[in-house]
Scaffold this motif. Structure first.
Motif, PDB file in Angstrom:
ATOM      1  N   GLU A 139       0.689  -1.340   0.053  1.00  0.00           N
ATOM      2  CA  GLU A 139      -0.055   0.128   0.065  1.00  0.00           C
ATOM      3  C   GLU A 139       0.904   1.237   0.059  1.00  0.00           C
ATOM      4  OE1 GLU A 139      -2.486  -3.500   0.508  1.00  0.00           O
ATOM      5  OE2 GLU A 139      -0.559  -2.810   1.892  1.00  0.00           O
ATOM      6  N   ARG A 140       2.009   1.292   0.686  1.00  0.00           N
ATOM      7  CA  ARG A 140       2.732   2.439   0.836  1.00  0.00           C
ATOM      8  C   ARG A 140       3.588   2.608  -0.621  1.00  0.00           C
ATOM      9  NH1 ARG A 140       5.605   5.913   4.013  1.00  0.00           N
ATOM     10  NH2 ARG A 140       6.889   7.223   2.750  1.00  0.00           N
ATOM     11  N   ALA A 141       3.840   1.419  -1.060  1.00  0.00           N
ATOM     12  CA  ALA A 141       4.407   1.488  -2.373  1.00  0.00           C
ATOM     13  C   ALA A 141       3.826   1.952  -3.496  1.00  0.00           C
ATOM     14  CB  ALA A 141       5.195   0.191  -2.779  1.00  0.00           C
ATOM     15  N   ILE A 142       2.183   1.695  -3.360  1.00  0.00           N
ATOM     16  CA  ILE A 142       1.451   2.246  -4.244  1.00  0.00           C
ATOM     17  C   ILE A 142       1.355   3.827  -4.160  1.00  0.00           C
ATOM     18  CG2 ILE A 142      -0.899   2.281  -5.012  1.00  0.00           C
ATOM     19  CD1 ILE A 142       0.589  -0.052  -6.291  1.00  0.00           C
ATOM     20  N   CYS A 143       1.318   4.150  -2.885  1.00  0.00           N
ATOM     21  CA  CYS A 143       1.024   5.456  -2.784  1.00  0.00           C
ATOM     22  C   CYS A 143       2.354   6.374  -3.182  1.00  0.00           C
ATOM     23  CB  CYS A 143       0.954   5.974  -1.217  1.00  0.00           C
ATOM     24  SG  CYS A 143      -0.480   5.529  -0.291  1.00  0.00           S
ATOM     25  N   ASP A 144       3.584   5.627  -3.076  1.00  0.00           N
ATOM     26  CA  ASP A 144       4.757   6.222  -3.512  1.00  0.00           C
ATOM     27  C   ASP A 144       4.770   6.358  -5.140  1.00  0.00           C
ATOM     28  OD1 ASP A 144       5.718   6.864  -0.930  1.00  0.00           O
ATOM     29  OD2 ASP A 144       7.241   5.417  -0.966  1.00  0.00           O
ATOM     30  N   ALA A 145       4.384   5.382  -5.625  1.00  0.00           N
ATOM     31  CA  ALA A 145       4.395   5.102  -7.149  1.00  0.00           C
ATOM     32  C   ALA A 145       3.243   6.143  -7.676  1.00  0.00           C
ATOM     33  CB  ALA A 145       3.619   3.920  -7.600  1.00  0.00           C
ATOM     34  N   VAL A 146       2.279   6.664  -6.859  1.00  0.00           N
ATOM     35  CA  VAL A 146       1.284   7.782  -7.521  1.00  0.00           C
ATOM     36  C   VAL A 146       1.927   8.971  -7.053  1.00  0.00           C
ATOM     37  CG1 VAL A 146      -1.107   8.839  -6.766  1.00  0.00           C
ATOM     38  CG2 VAL A 146      -1.016   6.484  -6.982  1.00  0.00           C
ATOM     39  N   ILE A 147       2.661   9.362  -6.269  1.00  0.00           N
ATOM     40  CA  ILE A 147       3.413  10.562  -5.846  1.00  0.00           C
ATOM     41  C   ILE A 147       4.296  10.932  -6.982  1.00  0.00           C
ATOM     42  CG2 ILE A 147       5.128  11.579  -4.423  1.00  0.00           C
ATOM     43  CD1 ILE A 147       3.576  10.287  -1.988  1.00  0.00           C
ATOM     44  N   ASN A 148       5.125   9.651  -7.423  1.00  0.00           N
ATOM     45  CA  ASN A 148       6.258   9.721  -8.312  1.00  0.00           C
ATOM     46  C   ASN A 148       5.833   9.705  -9.938  1.00  0.00           C
ATOM     47  OD1 ASN A 148       8.214  10.666  -6.506  1.00  0.00           O
ATOM     48  ND2 ASN A 148       7.836   8.675  -5.562  1.00  0.00           N
ATOM     49  N   ARG A 149       4.540   9.330 -10.215  1.00  0.00           N
ATOM     50  CA  ARG A 149       4.079   8.709 -11.388  1.00  0.00           C
ATOM     51  C   ARG A 149       4.512   9.467 -12.697  1.00  0.00           C
ATOM     52  NH1 ARG A 149       0.167  11.438  -8.990  1.00  0.00           N
ATOM     53  NH2 ARG A 149      -0.979  13.045  -9.887  1.00  0.00           N
ATOM     54  N   LYS A 150       4.926  10.725 -12.350  1.00  0.00           N
ATOM     55  CA  LYS A 150       5.625  11.615 -13.590  1.00  0.00           C
ATOM     56  C   LYS A 150       6.881  11.016 -13.880  1.00  0.00           C
ATOM     57  CE  LYS A 150       2.518  15.491 -13.629  1.00  0.00           C
ATOM     58  NZ  LYS A 150       1.620  15.425 -12.448  1.00  0.00           N
ATOM     59  N   LYS A 151       7.541  10.571 -12.709  1.00  0.00           N
ATOM     60  CA  LYS A 151       9.055  10.014 -12.993  1.00  0.00           C
ATOM     61  C   LYS A 151       8.930   8.808 -13.621  1.00  0.00           C
ATOM     62  CE  LYS A 151      10.771  13.043  -9.267  1.00  0.00           C
ATOM     63  NZ  LYS A 151      10.937  13.089  -7.778  1.00  0.00           N
ATOM     64  N   GLU A 187      -5.910  11.783  -5.704  1.00  0.00           N
ATOM     65  CA  GLU A 187      -5.350  11.121  -6.744  1.00  0.00           C
ATOM     66  C   GLU A 187      -5.578   9.427  -6.479  1.00  0.00           C
ATOM     67  OE1 GLU A 187      -2.223  14.403  -5.658  1.00  0.00           O
ATOM     68  OE2 GLU A 187      -4.019  13.869  -4.760  1.00  0.00           O
ATOM     69  N   VAL A 188      -5.135   9.192  -5.308  1.00  0.00           N
ATOM     70  CA  VAL A 188      -5.320   7.602  -5.209  1.00  0.00           C
ATOM     71  C   VAL A 188      -6.601   7.306  -5.416  1.00  0.00           C
ATOM     72  CG1 VAL A 188      -5.158   5.824  -3.456  1.00  0.00           C
ATOM     73  CG2 VAL A 188      -3.336   7.282  -3.475  1.00  0.00           C
ATOM     74  N   MET A 189      -7.745   7.963  -5.147  1.00  0.00           N
ATOM     75  CA  MET A 189      -9.055   7.454  -5.168  1.00  0.00           C
ATOM     76  C   MET A 189      -9.453   7.299  -6.667  1.00  0.00           C
ATOM     77  SD  MET A 189     -10.067   6.469  -2.196  1.00  0.00           S
ATOM     78  CE  MET A 189     -11.960   6.073  -2.784  1.00  0.00           C
ATOM     79  N   LYS A 190      -9.071   8.088  -7.596  1.00  0.00           N
ATOM     80  CA  LYS A 190      -9.374   8.201  -9.022  1.00  0.00           C
ATOM     81  C   LYS A 190      -8.813   7.008  -9.505  1.00  0.00           C
ATOM     82  CE  LYS A 190      -7.512  12.670  -9.570  1.00  0.00           C
ATOM     83  NZ  LYS A 190      -6.570  13.479 -10.478  1.00  0.00           N
ATOM     84  N   TYR A 191      -7.759   6.331  -9.170  1.00  0.00           N
ATOM     85  CA  TYR A 191      -7.018   5.083  -9.637  1.00  0.00           C
ATOM     86  C   TYR A 191      -7.981   3.909  -9.198  1.00  0.00           C
ATOM     87  CZ  TYR A 191      -3.268   7.684 -11.327  1.00  0.00           C
ATOM     88  OH  TYR A 191      -2.582   8.656 -12.189  1.00  0.00           O
ATOM     89  N   VAL A 192      -8.260   3.974  -7.734  1.00  0.00           N
ATOM     90  CA  VAL A 192      -8.872   2.998  -6.889  1.00  0.00           C
ATOM     91  C   VAL A 192     -10.620   2.730  -7.866  1.00  0.00           C
ATOM     92  CG1 VAL A 192     -10.339   2.491  -5.095  1.00  0.00           C
ATOM     93  CG2 VAL A 192      -7.981   3.292  -5.000  1.00  0.00           C
ATOM     94  N   GLU A 193     -11.133   4.108  -8.132  1.00  0.00           N
ATOM     95  CA  GLU A 193     -12.545   4.014  -8.853  1.00  0.00           C
ATOM     96  C   GLU A 193     -12.441   3.295 -10.090  1.00  0.00           C
ATOM     97  OE1 GLU A 193     -13.485   8.044  -8.019  1.00  0.00           O
ATOM     98  OE2 GLU A 193     -13.865   7.871  -6.031  1.00  0.00           O
ATOM     99  N   VAL A 194     -11.453   3.718 -10.899  1.00  0.00           N
ATOM    100  CA  VAL A 194     -11.325   2.976 -12.438  1.00  0.00           C
ATOM    101  C   VAL A 194     -10.913   1.809 -12.445  1.00  0.00           C
ATOM    102  CG1 VAL A 194      -9.914   3.487 -14.330  1.00  0.00           C
ATOM    103  CG2 VAL A 194     -10.621   5.617 -13.295  1.00  0.00           C
ATOM    104  N   LEU A 195      -9.952   1.437 -11.391  1.00  0.00           N
ATOM    105  CA  LEU A 195      -9.391  -0.132 -11.533  1.00  0.00           C
ATOM    106  C   LEU A 195     -10.095  -0.984 -10.558  1.00  0.00           C
ATOM    107  CD1 LEU A 195      -5.563   1.114 -12.084  1.00  0.00           C
ATOM    108  CD2 LEU A 195      -7.009   0.095 -13.609  1.00  0.00           C
ATOM    109  N   ALA A 196     -10.804  -0.723  -9.586  1.00  0.00           N
ATOM    110  CA  ALA A 196     -11.439  -1.656  -8.439  1.00  0.00           C
ATOM    111  C   ALA A 196     -12.644  -2.165  -9.062  1.00  0.00           C
ATOM    112  CB  ALA A 196     -11.770  -0.922  -7.325  1.00  0.00           C
TER     113      ALA A 196
END
Length: 196
Positions: A139-151, A187-196
């Motif tokens: 879960e923390r790794a996913i949060c970090d991925a969302v934070i750094n998605r542009k990189k 930002e996280v909720m956007k992905y959860v709603e689309v992919l869940a």
């Protein structure tokens, strides 16, 4: 007697001997040095010796020499199997104020955070060689991925998100709680709603 202790320590540590641990068992450095030579151990880092039949585990050794680091970013995603693309460089997080110059010299990507955020999602996982290392949970790794998605590479990011969402062990409540603490809930909720 001493040989048995060293053999046992080596077995318990998946083929590694640590000078500090050996000394705590009242075995001298001289005896350790003799044992290491006789049994073909190789010095892989300061105070760390590896048995001749093992491959040195870079992440495990790094952790042993730097107990404060937590593997994070793409390294954590890879450890958790959320991407099959191996990280191009090791990423770690350290507490604010930690002197990480020696890590940066080794081309390790270091991020430092305040204590409360640094510890958020800390867990233990197995390295690719079966050794215990400290890493951020999925879960923390996913949060970090969302934070750094542009990189991140777009395709890698999409694969990571799909892998997590299809994981039967995912903990969405934990993910949302972390996202709130990291101030990225929307930002996280956007992905959860689309992919869940």
């Amino acid at each position: 007697m001493k040989k048995d202790i060293l053999r046992k320590l080596s077995d318990e540590n998946n083929g590694y001997l640590f000078t500090a641990e050996v000394l705590s068992h009242k075995i001298s450095k001289t005896y350790l040095s003799k044992y290491v030579k006789e049994n073909g151990y190789e010095r892989v880092a300061h105070g760390i010796y590896a048995a001749p039949d093992i491959w040195p585990d870079e992440l495990y050794l790094l952790q042993k020499m730097n107990p404060k680091i937590i593997f994070s970013g793409e390294t954590a995603l890879y450890i958790h199997g959320l991407t099959d693309r191996e990280y191009s460089r090791i990423e770690v997080t350290v507490p604010q104020g930690y002197n990480a110059v020696h890590l940066r010299k080794k081309k390790i990507q270091v991020r430092s955070l305040k204590e409360d955020l640094y510890e958020l999602g800390e867990t233990v996982a197995e390295s690719g060689y079966g050794n215990q290392i400290v890493v951020y949970d999925k879960e923390r790794a996913i949060c970090d991925a969302v934070i750094n998605r542009k990189k991140m590479d777009v395709q890698t990011f999409q694969i990571v998100m799909k892998e997590y969402m299809s994981d039967s062990g995912k903990r969405l409540q934990v993910l949302v709680r972390y996202a709130e603490k990291l101030k990225i809930r929307d930002e996280v909720m956007k992905y959860v709603e689309v992919l869940a």
